[in-house]
Each structure stands twice: as structure tokens, then as C-alpha cells.
Write a protein that holds these residues in place. Structure first.
Motif, PDB file in Angstrom:
ATOM      1  N   LYS A  87       0.833  -1.205   0.000  1.00 50.10           N
ATOM      2  CA  LYS A  87       0.000   0.000   0.000  1.00 50.10           C
ATOM      3  C   LYS A  87       0.866   1.252   0.000  1.00 50.10           C
ATOM      4  O   LYS A  87       0.572   2.215  -0.698  1.00 50.10           O
ATOM      5  CB  LYS A  87      -0.945   0.003   1.201  1.00 50.10           C
ATOM      6  N   GLU A  88       1.943   1.220   0.796  1.00 58.09           N
ATOM      7  CA  GLU A  88       2.846   2.374   0.831  1.00 58.09           C
ATOM      8  C   GLU A  88       3.528   2.559  -0.521  1.00 58.09           C
ATOM      9  O   GLU A  88       3.677   3.685  -0.993  1.00 58.09           O
ATOM     10  CB  GLU A  88       3.883   2.194   1.934  1.00 58.09           C
ATOM     11  N   TRP A  89       3.947   1.474  -1.145  1.00 55.22           N
ATOM     12  CA  TRP A  89       4.572   1.543  -2.461  1.00 55.22           C
ATOM     13  C   TRP A  89       3.605   2.120  -3.472  1.00 55.22           C
ATOM     14  O   TRP A  89       3.975   2.974  -4.277  1.00 55.22           O
ATOM     15  CB  TRP A  89       5.021   0.150  -2.885  1.00 55.22           C
ATOM     16  N   GLU A  90       2.358   1.666  -3.420  1.00 52.22           N
ATOM     17  CA  GLU A  90       1.342   2.154  -4.353  1.00 52.22           C
ATOM     18  C   GLU A  90       1.137   3.660  -4.183  1.00 52.22           C
ATOM     19  O   GLU A  90       1.095   4.399  -5.170  1.00 52.22           O
ATOM     20  CB  GLU A  90       0.031   1.403  -4.122  1.00 52.22           C
ATOM     21  N   ALA A  91       1.051   4.120  -2.950  1.00 48.29           N
ATOM     22  CA  ALA A  91       0.862   5.551  -2.698  1.00 48.29           C
ATOM     23  C   ALA A  91       2.068   6.352  -3.193  1.00 48.29           C
ATOM     24  O   ALA A  91       1.915   7.422  -3.790  1.00 48.29           O
ATOM     25  CB  ALA A  91       0.642   5.783  -1.207  1.00 48.29           C
ATOM     26  N   ARG A  92       3.289   5.815  -2.957  1.00 54.52           N
ATOM     27  CA  ARG A  92       4.497   6.496  -3.429  1.00 54.52           C
ATOM     28  C   ARG A  92       4.518   6.595  -4.950  1.00 54.52           C
ATOM     29  O   ARG A  92       4.872   7.628  -5.512  1.00 54.52           O
ATOM     30  CB  ARG A  92       5.748   5.733  -2.971  1.00 54.52           C
ATOM     31  N   LYS A  93       4.148   5.513  -5.634  1.00 56.53           N
ATOM     32  CA  LYS A  93       4.167   5.503  -7.100  1.00 56.53           C
ATOM     33  C   LYS A  93       3.127   6.469  -7.667  1.00 56.53           C
ATOM     34  O   LYS A  93       3.395   7.177  -8.642  1.00 56.53           O
ATOM     35  CB  LYS A  93       3.915   4.097  -7.651  1.00 56.53           C
ATOM     36  N   ILE A  94       1.965   6.515  -7.068  1.00 51.57           N
ATOM     37  CA  ILE A  94       0.932   7.454  -7.525  1.00 51.57           C
ATOM     38  C   ILE A  94       1.436   8.880  -7.378  1.00 51.57           C
ATOM     39  O   ILE A  94       1.321   9.687  -8.305  1.00 51.57           O
ATOM     40  CB  ILE A  94      -0.381   7.240  -6.746  1.00 51.57           C
ATOM     41  N   LYS A  95       2.026   9.175  -6.224  1.00 49.86           N
ATOM     42  CA  LYS A  95       2.567  10.519  -5.992  1.00 49.86           C
ATOM     43  C   LYS A  95       3.670  10.823  -6.999  1.00 49.86           C
ATOM     44  O   LYS A  95       3.730  11.931  -7.556  1.00 49.86           O
ATOM     45  CB  LYS A  95       3.100  10.620  -4.558  1.00 49.86           C
ATOM     46  N   GLU A  96       4.543   9.854  -7.249  1.00 54.32           N
ATOM     47  CA  GLU A  96       5.639  10.038  -8.200  1.00 54.32           C
ATOM     48  C   GLU A  96       5.115  10.322  -9.601  1.00 54.32           C
ATOM     49  O   GLU A  96       5.576  11.253 -10.269  1.00 54.32           O
ATOM     50  CB  GLU A  96       6.497   8.772  -8.211  1.00 54.32           C
ATOM     51  N   PHE A  97       4.139   9.566 -10.058  1.00 52.46           N
ATOM     52  CA  PHE A  97       3.582   9.783 -11.389  1.00 52.46           C
ATOM     53  C   PHE A  97       2.874  11.138 -11.493  1.00 52.46           C
ATOM     54  O   PHE A  97       2.966  11.820 -12.508  1.00 52.46           O
ATOM     55  CB  PHE A  97       2.624   8.655 -11.779  1.00 52.46           C
ATOM     56  N   MET A  98       2.195  11.512 -10.418  1.00 52.17           N
ATOM     57  CA  MET A  98       1.532  12.823 -10.422  1.00 52.17           C
ATOM     58  C   MET A  98       2.559  13.946 -10.498  1.00 52.17           C
ATOM     59  O   MET A  98       2.372  14.923 -11.229  1.00 52.17           O
ATOM     60  CB  MET A  98       0.652  12.980  -9.177  1.00 52.17           C
ATOM     61  N   GLU A  99       3.665  13.811  -9.767  1.00 50.27           N
ATOM     62  CA  GLU A  99       4.714  14.829  -9.798  1.00 50.27           C
ATOM     63  C   GLU A  99       5.371  14.897 -11.173  1.00 50.27           C
ATOM     64  O   GLU A  99       5.653  15.991 -11.676  1.00 50.27           O
ATOM     65  CB  GLU A  99       5.759  14.549  -8.720  1.00 50.27           C
ATOM     66  N   GLU A 100       5.606  13.734 -11.791  1.00 46.91           N
ATOM     67  CA  GLU A 100       6.197  13.717 -13.134  1.00 46.91           C
ATOM     68  C   GLU A 100       5.273  14.386 -14.137  1.00 46.91           C
ATOM     69  O   GLU A 100       5.728  15.160 -14.991  1.00 46.91           O
ATOM     70  CB  GLU A 100       6.471  12.272 -13.579  1.00 46.91           C
ATOM     71  N   GLU A 101       3.992  14.104 -14.029  1.00 47.27           N
ATOM     72  CA  GLU A 101       3.037  14.708 -14.952  1.00 47.27           C
ATOM     73  C   GLU A 101       2.967  16.218 -14.757  1.00 47.27           C
ATOM     74  O   GLU A 101       2.952  16.974 -15.712  1.00 47.27           O
ATOM     75  CB  GLU A 101       1.655  14.090 -14.736  1.00 47.27           C
ATOM     76  N   GLU A 102       2.976  16.650 -13.504  1.00 45.30           N
ATOM     77  CA  GLU A 102       2.935  18.083 -13.220  1.00 45.30           C
ATOM     78  C   GLU A 102       4.213  18.758 -13.717  1.00 45.30           C
ATOM     79  O   GLU A 102       4.164  19.848 -14.281  1.00 45.30           O
ATOM     80  CB  GLU A 102       2.767  18.304 -11.710  1.00 45.30           C
ATOM     81  N   GLU A 103       5.354  18.114 -13.533  1.00 46.29           N
ATOM     82  CA  GLU A 103       6.619  18.662 -13.998  1.00 46.29           C
ATOM     83  C   GLU A 103       6.620  18.786 -15.518  1.00 46.29           C
ATOM     84  O   GLU A 103       7.054  19.804 -16.074  1.00 46.29           O
ATOM     85  CB  GLU A 103       7.769  17.765 -13.542  1.00 46.29           C
ATOM     86  N   GLY A 104       6.114  17.766 -16.209  1.00 41.76           N
ATOM     87  CA  GLY A 104       6.014  17.816 -17.668  1.00 41.76           C
ATOM     88  C   GLY A 104       5.086  18.932 -18.117  1.00 41.76           C
ATOM     89  O   GLY A 104       5.366  19.638 -19.092  1.00 41.76           O
ATOM     90  N   PHE A 105       4.000  19.099 -17.417  1.00 42.90           N
ATOM     91  CA  PHE A 105       3.054  20.164 -17.738  1.00 42.90           C
ATOM     92  C   PHE A 105       3.706  21.525 -17.561  1.00 42.90           C
ATOM     93  O   PHE A 105       3.568  22.416 -18.408  1.00 42.90           O
ATOM     94  CB  PHE A 105       1.809  20.023 -16.835  1.00 42.90           C
ATOM     95  N   MET A 106       4.438  21.697 -16.465  1.00 46.52           N
ATOM     96  CA  MET A 106       5.106  22.978 -16.208  1.00 46.52           C
ATOM     97  C   MET A 106       6.189  23.239 -17.257  1.00 46.52           C
ATOM     98  O   MET A 106       6.372  24.373 -17.702  1.00 46.52           O
ATOM     99  CB  MET A 106       5.714  22.992 -14.801  1.00 46.52           C
ATOM    100  N   ASN A 107       6.916  22.193 -17.684  1.00 47.69           N
ATOM    101  CA  ASN A 107       7.928  22.351 -18.716  1.00 47.69           C
ATOM    102  C   ASN A 107       7.288  22.796 -20.040  1.00 47.69           C
ATOM    103  O   ASN A 107       7.842  23.626 -20.751  1.00 47.69           O
ATOM    104  CB  ASN A 107       8.720  21.070 -18.929  1.00 47.69           C
ATOM    105  N   ASN A 108       6.149  22.244 -20.365  1.00 47.90           N
ATOM    106  CA  ASN A 108       5.438  22.644 -21.593  1.00 47.90           C
ATOM    107  C   ASN A 108       4.998  24.100 -21.528  1.00 47.90           C
ATOM    108  O   ASN A 108       5.089  24.817 -22.522  1.00 47.90           O
ATOM    109  CB  ASN A 108       4.217  21.752 -21.844  1.00 47.90           C
ATOM    110  N   ILE A 109       4.541  24.526 -20.367  1.00 47.65           N
ATOM    111  CA  ILE A 109       4.128  25.929 -20.207  1.00 47.65           C
ATOM    112  C   ILE A 109       5.332  26.843 -20.371  1.00 47.65           C
ATOM    113  O   ILE A 109       5.259  27.891 -21.042  1.00 47.65           O
ATOM    114  CB  ILE A 109       3.436  26.151 -18.848  1.00 47.65           C
ATOM    115  N   ARG A 110       6.464  26.475 -19.790  1.00 48.96           N
ATOM    116  CA  ARG A 110       7.684  27.286 -19.907  1.00 48.96           C
ATOM    117  C   ARG A 110       8.126  27.394 -21.364  1.00 48.96           C
ATOM    118  O   ARG A 110       8.552  28.451 -21.816  1.00 48.96           O
ATOM    119  CB  ARG A 110       8.810  26.694 -19.066  1.00 48.96           C
TER     120      ARG A 110
END
Length: 114
Positions: A87-110
Motif C-alpha cells: 500500500k505504501e509503495w502504491e501511494a508512493r508511485k501514484i505521488k511520483e507519477f503525479m509529480e512527473e506529470e505536473e513537472e512535464g506540464f510545467m515544462n510545456n508551459i515554460r
């Protein structure tokens, strides 16, 4: 107070259903393995097919299915839930994927703003 009683009733009902499921699993395990052993010892075919099987074949189904039955028993009677680290691994992976997606989104905006 009524909600607490309803919650207890639902949990007790779920536990009874889980226990019935385990006992059904056990019954099927016993019946199927008795039939398999009778087959392996040539009860149904006078040994024409099963005479060529190695000795260890007699034990594979009961052994591996028995491991599954043990796991089912642990889950139902010992209250073993899914592993905590999973469960902890699953929560970490979800958070990681969300952060990667947000980072990609911010890079596109820049890139668009340049």
C-alpha cells in the motif's frame, strides 16, 4: 449509535461470508484431491493412462493448491490484509507519477512562454 450497530452488523456479516467461502474452498479442495488421487492410482482407468506418470505428480496439485488454501485461511481467520509495504509503495508511485506529470506540464508551459 444506530450507525455503529449497522457497521458492526455489516462487518460480522462480511466475516461470516468470508468464513463460508473458506469452508467451501476447503470442501472443494478435499473432494477434487480425493478424485485426483483415485485417478492417479488407476481407479478410473485401471492404470492405462496414469501408469506412466511419475510419482511426484500425485503431490503437485494438493501441495500448490494447499499453499493457496493456507493463504486464504490466513486472510480470513488471522485478519491478514494486503501487505503494508504494498500500500505504501502504491501511494508512493501514484505521488511520483503525479509529480512527473505536473513537472512535464510545467515544462510545456515554460516552452510556450519563451
Amino acid at each position: 449509535m444506530e450507525d455503529i450497530k449497522n457497521g458492526k452488523y455489516e462487518r460480522a456479516k462480511k466475516q461470516v461470508e468470508n468464513e463460508k467461502g473458506w469452508y467451501t474452498h476447503l470442501f472443494v479442495y478435499i473432494v477434487v484431491n480425493i478424485c485426483l488421487q483415485l485417478f492417479y492410482f488407476g481407479f478410473f482407468d485401471d492404470g492405462r493412462i496414469t501408469g506412466y506418470m511419475p510419482w511426484w505428480v500425485h503431490f503437485t496439485t494438493p501441495f500448490f493448491w494447499g499453499i493457496g488454501l493456507l493463504g486464504h485461511w490466513l486472510k480470513v481467520f488471522k485478519k491478514v490484509r494486503s501487505l503494508k509495504f504494498y500500500k505504501e509503495w502504491e501511494a508512493r508511485k501514484i505521488k511520483e507519477f503525479m509529480e512527473e506529470e505536473e513537472e512535464g506540464f510545467m515544462n510545456n508551459i515554460r516552452k510556450e512562454n519563451k
